[in-house]
Design a protein around this motif. Structure first.
Motif, PDB file in Angstrom:
ATOM      1  N   VAL A  59      21.938  -2.169  23.158  1.00 53.97           N
ATOM      2  CA  VAL A  59      20.225  -2.174  23.638  1.00 53.97           C
ATOM      3  C   VAL A  59      20.582  -0.388  23.886  1.00 53.97           C
ATOM      4  CG1 VAL A  59      19.396  -2.481  25.827  1.00 53.97           C
ATOM      5  CG2 VAL A  59      20.290  -4.036  24.991  1.00 53.97           C
ATOM      6  N   LYS A 109      15.659  -1.051  34.555  1.00 52.50           N
ATOM      7  CA  LYS A 109      14.771  -1.233  32.887  1.00 52.50           C
ATOM      8  C   LYS A 109      16.169  -1.931  31.770  1.00 52.50           C
ATOM      9  CE  LYS A 109      11.531   2.368  32.121  1.00 52.50           C
ATOM     10  NZ  LYS A 109      11.241   3.523  30.724  1.00 52.50           N
ATOM     11  N   GLN A 169      16.777  -6.061  30.333  1.00 54.17           N
ATOM     12  CA  GLN A 169      16.492  -6.069  29.005  1.00 54.17           C
ATOM     13  C   GLN A 169      18.069  -7.230  28.838  1.00 54.17           C
ATOM     14  OE1 GLN A 169      16.326  -2.985  26.628  1.00 54.17           O
ATOM     15  NE2 GLN A 169      15.301  -2.351  26.550  1.00 54.17           N
ATOM     16  N   LYS A 192      16.754  -9.869  29.923  1.00 58.51           N
ATOM     17  CA  LYS A 192      16.291 -10.962  28.473  1.00 58.51           C
ATOM     18  C   LYS A 192      17.301 -11.546  27.555  1.00 58.51           C
ATOM     19  CE  LYS A 192      12.244 -10.286  25.749  1.00 58.51           C
ATOM     20  NZ  LYS A 192      11.150  -9.495  25.218  1.00 58.51           N
ATOM     21  N   TYR A 193      18.287 -10.480  27.211  1.00 60.76           N
ATOM     22  CA  TYR A 193      18.923 -10.582  26.149  1.00 60.76           C
ATOM     23  C   TYR A 193      20.143 -11.944  26.600  1.00 60.76           C
ATOM     24  CZ  TYR A 193      22.867  -9.804  22.290  1.00 60.76           C
ATOM     25  OH  TYR A 193      23.581 -10.454  21.128  1.00 60.76           O
TER      26      TYR A 193
END
Length: 117
Positions: A66, A85, A89, A92-93
């Motif tokens: 990432v 941010k 992420q 979400k992963y």
């Protein structure tokens, strides 16, 4: 987990290092399978009015890397938006990895066959 904090055109002080480490605790709390973290803090001196602070991070997870970057006039604000941010992420992963609630095809009910008359 390896943590590397480096600065370009900037000396990484113990206060900045501690601030980054405390902010990264939030990401580690949500997802603990982190292999490697590389943080790069940069100061771009374009003109005296437009001093730009940039924070970048490469986060290596099992099976994914990432990359997130953030720009701001203040280094601490850039780090804050960077961590926000990154946290989004990583969450979400994590939800993609742990999403096992789909049903297999063999367990799905068959559609009713029209009877031949």
């Amino acid at each position: 987990m390896n943590l590397t904090i480096s600065g370009h055109h900037l000396e990484v002080t113990p206060a900045i290092r501690e601030y980054v480490q405390t902010k990264l605790e939030r990401v580690k709390r949500h997802f603990d399978q982190v292999i490697d973290i590389a943080v790069i803090l940069t100061v771009d001196n374009l003109t005296e009015k437009e001093k730009r602070q940039k924070a970048e991070i490469n986060l290596r997870l099992a099976g994914k890397t990432v990359y997130v970057e953030s720009l701001s006039h203040d280094l601490y604000a850039a780090i804050d938006t960077l961590i926000d941010k990154l946290d989004r992420q990583v969450m979400k992963y994590k939800s993609k990895v742990q999403d096992h609630d789909h049903q297999a095809i063999k367990h799905m009910p068959e559609a009713e066959q029209p009877s031949a008359a």
